[in-house]
Design an enzyme around this catalytic site. Structure first.
Site, PDB file in Angstrom:
ATOM      1  N   THR A   8       0.918 -51.929 -91.146  1.00 59.96           N
ATOM      2  CA  THR A   8       1.701 -53.076 -90.674  1.00 59.96           C
ATOM      3  C   THR A   8       1.574 -53.256 -89.164  1.00 59.96           C
ATOM      4  OG1 THR A   8       3.997 -53.757 -90.337  1.00 59.96           O
ATOM      5  CG2 THR A   8       3.656 -51.447 -90.658  1.00 59.96           C
ATOM      6  N   ASP A   9       1.826 -54.471 -88.701  1.00 62.03           N
ATOM      7  CA  ASP A   9       1.846 -54.714 -87.253  1.00 62.03           C
ATOM      8  C   ASP A   9       3.113 -54.144 -86.605  1.00 62.03           C
ATOM      9  OD1 ASP A   9       3.687 -56.539 -88.288  1.00 62.03           O
ATOM     10  OD2 ASP A   9       2.857 -58.287 -87.235  1.00 62.03           O
ATOM     11  N   GLU A  10       4.083 -53.725 -87.450  1.00 61.89           N
ATOM     12  CA  GLU A  10       5.354 -53.245 -86.889  1.00 61.89           C
ATOM     13  C   GLU A  10       5.192 -51.925 -86.130  1.00 61.89           C
ATOM     14  OE1 GLU A  10       8.707 -53.760 -89.544  1.00 61.89           O
ATOM     15  OE2 GLU A  10       7.700 -55.406 -90.567  1.00 61.89           O
ATOM     16  N   TYR A  25      11.258 -47.354 -90.784  1.00 63.12           N
ATOM     17  CA  TYR A  25      10.092 -47.827 -91.554  1.00 63.12           C
ATOM     18  C   TYR A  25       8.837 -47.814 -90.693  1.00 63.12           C
ATOM     19  CZ  TYR A  25       6.731 -51.242 -93.366  1.00 63.12           C
ATOM     20  OH  TYR A  25       5.563 -51.867 -93.776  1.00 63.12           O
ATOM     21  N   LYS A  84       5.350 -45.581 -90.938  1.00 64.34           N
ATOM     22  CA  LYS A  84       4.018 -46.176 -91.099  1.00 64.34           C
ATOM     23  C   LYS A  84       3.113 -45.762 -89.919  1.00 64.34           C
ATOM     24  CE  LYS A  84       2.638 -48.638 -93.833  1.00 64.34           C
ATOM     25  NZ  LYS A  84       2.015 -48.396 -95.168  1.00 64.34           N
TER      26      LYS A  84
END
Ligand code: NAD
Ligand code: TYD
Length: 362
Positions: free
Chosen positions: A139-141, A165, A169
């Site tokens: 993810t870009d998060e 989260y 990741k």
């Protein structure tokens, strides 16, 4: 007979995984075999794969990715060419409420998958069987939060995760990077922006708002509603993953994004507008359908303000770019939820109600 390429897809009963499997089987037909390994948590729904479940070149295995023995057995039984690793706990709000399961699945589960693939693919001289690749879906998060007034995430943007989260990741990404450096393990990482489309569980913004609006329930917008996400139609993401498997240079990371930044409040208003256009005049569900349903609620803890990907590298090196314009994708998505009321009823029965009541008091 042509040799079938075997894809081991983890988390294939979830939102993006099931869209990916449907895309791949449609595109390649019998030229590929897909083995879907999924634990079927609350987020996994085998119904998503109903159209392909009886195909000879599709196999579903219910297993947890942290279970070494079960994952080892999959590699022993199947001649896996490609791992596409989607399986994860994926919802930020749940990670705030209960972080540990995110560490277990996202970090330990990724380690288990990496070890099993390495054991199956590494030769005695430390090189790998030809044609093997591990595609880690992320993810870009992991890059943290951008200011409102500008900037983009690039592949070399430093990691700065801010939620449990995204921290889990980011940890899994770093493990994959470590395997490529330490063992020369053939992997790619893709970091993608927010996806939307069919089969998304209604805990995420877009399906939750569609579902609530159709039920005449309040639409809970966190904080001031001005947080920005960069939305990508899920089938475009599936296509990008396929292209990175085919063309990505081992060890490289590719960012995937929609060039489609929207504030949450714009998304919610668009959903109401389209529902009003699409629902027949005499449909009872129109009665409460207005912006009055919008309710501002307490902000998410540590709420990232803005995400935005610059998908320049994947365009330049792989030739991928987003194809589905938001106006088209969101209408298709809303129609899909209309046409699949039974799917929504099914996933929102039982445990979903409990989750909703705990999370939202509106
Ligand atoms: P999802 O929550 O819809 O699906 C996750 C799937 O993984 C489910 O089928 C679930 O049963 C399975 N799973 C969970 N724990 C498992 C375990 N321990 N063992 C085996 N299977 C398990 O998630 P999604 O939205 O489809 O996301 C898929 C991947 O893409 C995730 O890795 C996520 O981080 C990443 N991603 C998602 C988005 C997005 O917008 N949804 C954006 C970028 C990246
Ligand atoms: P979400 O779909 O959970 O994805 P992510 O947090 O991974 O970006 O949320 C998207 C945005 O919508 C995020 O800024 C939080 C916001 N949001 C709401 O305002 N209300 C809601 O009920 C939900 C689920 C999300």
């Amino acid at each position: 007979m042509k040799q079938q390429k075997t894809y081991l897809v983890t988390g294939g009963a979830g939102f993006i995984g099931s869209n990916f499997i449907l895309y791949m089987l449609e595109k390649y037909g019998d030229d590929i075999r897909v083995v879907n390994v999924d634990a079927l948590t609350y987020a996994g729904n085998p119904e998503n794969l109903r159209d392909v479940e009886t195909k000879e070149n599709y196999r579903f295995i219910r297993a947890d990715i942290t279970d070494h023995a079960a994952i080892g057995a999959v590699f022993a039984e199947e001649s896996v060419d490609i791992v596409v690793h989607f399986a994860a706990e994926s919802h930020v709000d749940r990670s705030i409420a209960d972080p540990e399961v995110f560490v277990r699945t996202n970090v330990l589960g990724t380690a288990t998958m990496l070890n099993a693939a390495r054991a199956a693919w590494e030769k005695e001289d430390g090189t790998y069987l030809p044609g093997r690749k591990f595609l880690h879906v992320s993810t870009d998060e992991v890059y943290g939060s951008l200011p409102e007034d500008g900037g983009y995430f690039y592949e070399d943007t430093p990691y700065a995760p801010r939620s449990p989260y995204s921290a889990s990741k980011a940890s899994s990404d770093l493990l994959v990077k470590a395997y490529t450096e330490t063992y020369g393990f053939p992997a790619n990482i893709t970091n993608c922006s927010n996806n939307y489309g069919p089969y998304q569980f209604p805990e995420k913004l877009i399906p939750l708002m569609i579902h609530n609006a159709l039920e005449g329930k309040k639409l809970p917008v966190y904080g001031d509603g001005k947080n920005v996400r960069d939305w990508l139609y899920v089938v475009d993401h599936a296509k990008a993953i396929d292209m990175v498997i085919e063309k990505g240079v081992p060890g490289e990371t590719y960012n995937i994004g929609g060039h489609n930044e929207k504030q949450n409040i714009e998304i919610v208003k668009t959903i109401i507008d389209i529902l009003r256009e699409e629902l027949p005049e005499d449909d009872a569900r129109r009665a409460h359908l207005s912006y009055d349903l919008i309710t501002y609620v307490e902000d998410r803890k540590g709420h990232d303000r803005r995400y935005a990907i610059a998908p320049d590298k994947i365009k330049r090196e792989i030739g991928w770019e987003p194809e589905t314009m938001f106006a088209e994708g969101i209408r298709k998505t809303i129609r899909w939820y209309f046409e699949h009321e039974a799917w929504m009823d099914n996933v929102t029965s039982g445990a979903y109600q409990e989750y909703y009541e705990k999370m939202y008091s509106v």
